[in-house]
Enzyme design. Structure first.
Site, PDB file in Angstrom:
ATOM      1  NE  ARG A 123      28.593  43.906   7.133  1.00  0.00           N
ATOM      2  CZ  ARG A 123      28.541  43.371   5.916  1.00  0.00           C
ATOM      3  NH1 ARG A 123      28.422  42.062   5.762  1.00  0.00           N
ATOM      4  NH2 ARG A 123      28.619  44.117   4.849  1.00  0.00           N
ATOM      5  NE  ARG A 152      26.193  39.229  -2.562  1.00  0.00           N
ATOM      6  CZ  ARG A 152      26.590  39.999  -1.546  1.00  0.00           C
ATOM      7  NH1 ARG A 152      27.689  39.684  -0.870  1.00  0.00           N
ATOM      8  NH2 ARG A 152      25.919  41.080  -1.224  1.00  0.00           N
ATOM      9  CG  HIS A 163      24.886  45.824   3.367  1.00  0.00           C
ATOM     10  ND1 HIS A 163      24.746  44.874   4.341  1.00  0.00           N
ATOM     11  CD2 HIS A 163      25.675  45.262   2.409  1.00  0.00           C
ATOM     12  CE1 HIS A 163      25.394  43.772   3.969  1.00  0.00           C
ATOM     13  NE2 HIS A 163      25.959  43.986   2.802  1.00  0.00           N
ATOM     14  CD  GLU A 186      29.328  36.183   2.812  1.00  0.00           C
ATOM     15  OE1 GLU A 186      29.697  37.344   2.953  1.00  0.00           O
ATOM     16  OE2 GLU A 186      28.348  35.863   2.107  1.00  0.00           O
ATOM     17  NE  ARG A 206      28.096  44.203  -1.136  1.00  0.00           N
ATOM     18  CZ  ARG A 206      29.318  44.750  -1.091  1.00  0.00           C
ATOM     19  NH1 ARG A 206      29.674  45.650  -1.980  1.00  0.00           N
ATOM     20  NH2 ARG A 206      30.161  44.392  -0.144  1.00  0.00           N
ATOM     21  CB  CYS A 242      35.347  40.649  -2.990  1.00  0.00           C
ATOM     22  SG  CYS A 242      34.084  39.559  -2.432  1.00  0.00           S
ATOM     23  CG  ASN A 275      32.666  43.622   4.389  1.00  0.00           C
ATOM     24  OD1 ASN A 275      33.785  44.068   4.584  1.00  0.00           O
ATOM     25  ND2 ASN A 275      31.940  43.955   3.337  1.00  0.00           N
ATOM     26  CG  ASP A 276      28.735  39.006   6.158  1.00  0.00           C
ATOM     27  OD1 ASP A 276      28.258  39.542   7.172  1.00  0.00           O
ATOM     28  OD2 ASP A 276      28.265  39.162   5.020  1.00  0.00           O
TER      29      ASP A 276
HETATM   30  C1  PEP Z   1      31.384  40.574   2.664  1.00  0.00           C
HETATM   31  O1  PEP Z   1      30.667  40.079   3.515  1.00  0.00           O
HETATM   32  O2  PEP Z   1      32.584  40.846   2.846  1.00  0.00           O
HETATM   33  C2  PEP Z   1      30.840  40.902   1.328  1.00  0.00           C
HETATM   34  C3  PEP Z   1      31.633  41.193   0.323  1.00  0.00           C
HETATM   35  O3  PEP Z   1      29.507  40.925   1.148  1.00  0.00           O
HETATM   36  P1  PEP Z   1      28.504  41.959   1.851  1.00  0.00           P
HETATM   37  O4  PEP Z   1      29.317  43.120   2.360  1.00  0.00           O
HETATM   38  O5  PEP Z   1      27.519  42.352   0.805  1.00  0.00           O
HETATM   39  O6  PEP Z   1      27.884  41.170   2.953  1.00  0.00           O
HETATM   40 MG    MG Z   2      28.780  39.244   3.056  1.00  0.00          MG
END
Ligand code: PEP
Ligand code: MG
Length: 765
Positions: free
Chosen positions: A656, A523, A380, A622, A487, A693, A645-646
């Site tokens: 990650r 979100r 993040h 995710e 976010r 996304c 990502n998750d």
């Molecule tokens: C993800 O996990 O891909 C996502 C879009 O949310 P974040 O990166 O905020 O966990």
């Molecule tokens: Mg996520």
């Protein structure tokens, strides 16, 4: 120049297989390239890391006698620049470039174009492919991609020969371990001139190094030989004096000071005033050590001495000494404690890691770039840096050994290179690139109002991921047609308590207004993992990403969650709003969410407060567990966002944020591709909208596969939108579908990446 390169890669491959020696295949390749593309000079240079030189291995156009005879230092000449920057160098009228060097023995004429492309194999630079023409229009910038492809084929051949030669050389002379005591001439140009990390941005930044306080420790301190002993002693004295003043200030600031705190402060001050301590450090500096290293030696000596004491009280005092040592060390490195410090000039923040909260606290116009020795590409912090448009390079392991406070740095957020006090040529080269990329951006601006539609008519809605209200300006500027992910946790990371319902309503309403009729997918809080609110008590967790995070936390803190739901509902009266819930793992969570939303809607009805009665609810898929039950989850919601990502983190069991395993975090892993394809297919079957996304949504290779899956909503960091749009407008969805089928049969990410590289158009820079 029109270049038919449809078969060149296959032909090169064939040449390599048919040749008896690597030298022979290089000879054939340069000839083939020169003939096919009417190139006057085509040469392959090998790079010798031991002598830090380049030598000619094969050529057409230069005199053949110079093969093996020309050997040049990497820090001179244009080809040296290719090696130093590890990036293509394209120049029209090269003889007027400051790095141009004429090699008489090569029979070189005055060529009007020069293109040098590095030969890179497994992140190691092995040499360069150079093409030159007499005619000014002989090579164009748009040819760079073609020659990059050719170079990657050649690199494999060279890697094979080098492997054998390296073995021979290593038997003779093992290269020294990297440290500061080595003479510069022994180091490779990469070592001398720049450090390597992972580039996770789309730009470079310039500025002066500034270290973050918490990030420095004695582990980062290494021996450097110094010749200017007196100035080193002065630095030490100043660092001690500053430490004394800092401690006094702390004591003065604290309104009430307990006896115990007073004793500690007095002990620190006494220790700082201790002449024998300073004498010991100075003696080491006099023997040629740098102040940081001399300090480390003496402090660790004292620490060990205290630790060995029998008296438990005295033995515990070692921590005070370590604290003082670190403070002096921080001052030596030019680090200041306060995060609210104002930077008076362009600054590059250097840290081992930094939390998204600290980044928010320290951001200011003069913060131009960030270098981290740790970090993950989808952390993040990186997402926040992108949203603030601050170039960032992560995983620069050796930054603390090689960079000092106030060094001038170039941080290349694209290639991951960090230059400390670069030569004027490198600086000029980067300034030139920046000017060019500004021009390129201008060109892309023209795309803003064009639709993102493939050549065969498949329309894609390109959305922006945002975290701060200021991102909405970028979303508009780069041509997003919706806000695919807002976010909401980011604006609240810096606060002292949860924002009230009114404050949140106001914030979301402003977001909707700034979105100017674009739909905004809001979100709910996704905290925990690597984002912590200072006002919330978290349990100590061994695996925060697997623990009390995201929707789990929201559902446990029901009041806080209900407040946010109400605020989003109230804001929905002012623009097209969708409500999204992160990290859904089981049906029960969704049922509960739907119930909570219904109750809050009823409450607003009772109070006659306006909201969008048809507001759509969505879930983030995710967590892999959500995939096999997706058909049932879809009974409760209107849309799905895929968080790559998750999803990748949990599917591949790869943190990650962990640099050590960063190369395993690969969206092209066949399991990732097939899982995403499965999600898209289920959503399409049930006619529920799906938007992809995560960070992978901004990468052309994955975008290609996503449209092959039939995904028509993709949301990304705003700055990635123009290139994504340009890419989409240059491909066919039918080809993407076929490519997806082919990829799904492949064995691993490497094979898929090589295949996509071969078939995809090269991005025009
Ligand atoms: C993800 O996990 O891909 C996502 C879009 O949310 P974040 O990166 O905020 O966990
Ligand atoms: Mg996520």
């Amino acid at each position: 120049m029109q270049k038919d390169h449809s078969h060149i890669l296959e032909d090169i491959l064939e040449t390599i297989t048919a040749s008896e020696t690597p030298e022979q295949s290089l000879d054939h390749i340069v000839r083939m390239v020169s003939e096919r593309f009417h190139i006057d000079v085509c040469s392959v240079y090998g790079y010798n890391p031991y002598g830090n030189t380049l030598f000619l291995r094969a050529t057409v156009g230069l005199s053949r006698e110079s093969v093996g005879a020309i050997e040049m230092d990497v820090d001179e000449g244009l080809t040296g620049l290719v090696i130093e920057t590890m990036a293509p160098v394209f120049i029209v009228n090269p003889s007027s470039h400051p790095r141009y060097k004429y090699y008489a023995q090569s029979g070189e004429e005055v060529y009007r174009t020069y293109l040098g492309v590095p030969l890179i194999y497994h992140k190691k630079v092995l040499g360069a492919l150079v093409v030159q023409t007499l005619a000014e229009e002989g090579i164009a910038r748009s040819d760079i991609g073609l020659f990059k492809n050719i170079a990657s084929q050649i690199a494999a051949t060279i890697a094979f020969t080098n492997l054998q030669e390296d073995r021979k050389r290593l038997d003779v002379a093992k290269p020294a371990r990297r440290d500061r005591s080595r003479a510069d001439s022994e180091k490779s140009p990469l070592e001398q001139n720049h450090l390597r990390g992972e580039g996770v941005s789309d730009r470079a930044a310039f500025g002066y190094a500034h270290f973050m306080f918490e990030t420095i420790d004695f582990d980062h301190v290494h021996l450097t030989e110094v010749t200017e002993v007196n100035s080193e002693i002065n630095r030490l004295e100043r660092a001690f004096k500053t430490a004394k003043n800092q401690i006094k200030q702390v004591a003065e600031k604290a309104r009430k000071i307990s006896d115990q705190e007073k004793t500690i402060i007095d002990a620190h001050l006494m220790f700082l005033a201790d002449k024998s301590l300073r004498k010991k450090i100075i003696a080491k500096i006099n023997s040629g050590q740098n102040a940081e290293y001399a300090l480390k030696q003496v402090i660790l000596e004292y620490v060990n001495m205290f630790k060995a004491m029998d008296d438990p009280y005295l033995s515990e005092r070692y921590s005070d000494i370590l604290d003082i040592g670190r403070r002096v060390l921080g001052n030596l490195a030019g680090i200041n404690e306060a995060s609210d410090q104002a930077f008076t000039r362009d600054t590059i923040l250097v840290a081992s890691d930094i939390s998204p909260v600290d980044l928010l606290a320290i951001r200011q116009p003069n913060l131009k770039g960030i270098v981290l020795s740790k970090g993950g590409r989808t952390s993040h912090t990186v997402i926040m840096a992108k949203s603030l448009e601050i170039p960032i390079v992560i995983g620069v392991e050796e930054v603390f050994e090689n960079v000092r406070a106030n060094d001038f740095l170039i941080v290349d957020g694209v290639s991951g290179l960090v230059y400390a006090n670069p030569t004027p040529e490198i600086r000029e080269e980067y300034e030139r690139r920046q000017a060019e990329s500004r021009k390129h951006l201008k060109k892309l601006e023209a795309l803003r109002d064009l639709p993102a539609v493939t050549k065969d008519g498949f329309s894609v809605h390109l959305g922006a991921n945002i975290g701060l209200l200021s991102d909405l300006m970028l979303a508009r500027q780069y041509g997003a047609d919706h806000i695919g992910l807002y976010r909401t946790e980011f604006p609240f990371l810096l606060r002292k308590s949860f924002p009230s319902e009114d404050e949140q309503t106001d914030l979301y309403t402003r977001a909707l207004e700034k979105a100017e009729n674009r739909s905004v997918t809001i979100r709910t809080f996704d905290v925990g993992g690597d984002k912590f609110l200072s006002y919330l008590d978290y349990p100590r967790e061994d695996n925060p990403f697997l623990g009390w995070r995201s929707i789990r936390l929201s559902l446990d803190l029901e009041d806080v969650f209900r407040t946010q739901i109400r605020a989003i509902l109230r804001a929905s009266a002012f623009g097209k709003t969708r409500m999204l819930f992160p990290m859904i793992t089981e049906i029960e969570e969704t049922r509960r969410i739907v119930q909570l939303v219904a109750e809050e809607k009823a409450g607003l009805d009772d109070d006659a407060i306006d909201y969008d009665k048809n507001i759509e609810l969505g879930i983030m898929v995710e967590v892999p567990a959500a995939v096999p039950i997706l058909d049932r989850l879809l009974r409760y919601v209107d849309f799905v966002n895929i968080g790559t990502n998750d999803l990748m983190q949990y599917l591949l069991a790869v943190d990650r944020n962990n640099k050590k395993v960063a190369d395993r975090f690969n969206v092209l892993h066949p399991s990732v591709i097939s899982t995403i394809a499965q999600i898209v297919s289920v959503c399409n079957r049930f006619e529920k909208q799906v938007c992809i996304c995560g960070e992978a949504a901004g990468v052309t290779e994955s975008i290609f596969l996503f449209i092959g899956m039939g995904a028509d909503h993709i949301s990304m960091v705003p700055s990635a939108i123009p290139a994504a749009k340009q890419f989409l407008r240059s491909v066919n969805q039918a080809d993407a579908k076929m490519a997806l089928t082919t990829c799904l049969d492949m064995e691993d990410a490497g094979e898929i990446a090589a295949y996509l590289k071969k078939i995809l158009p090269v991005p025009v820079k």
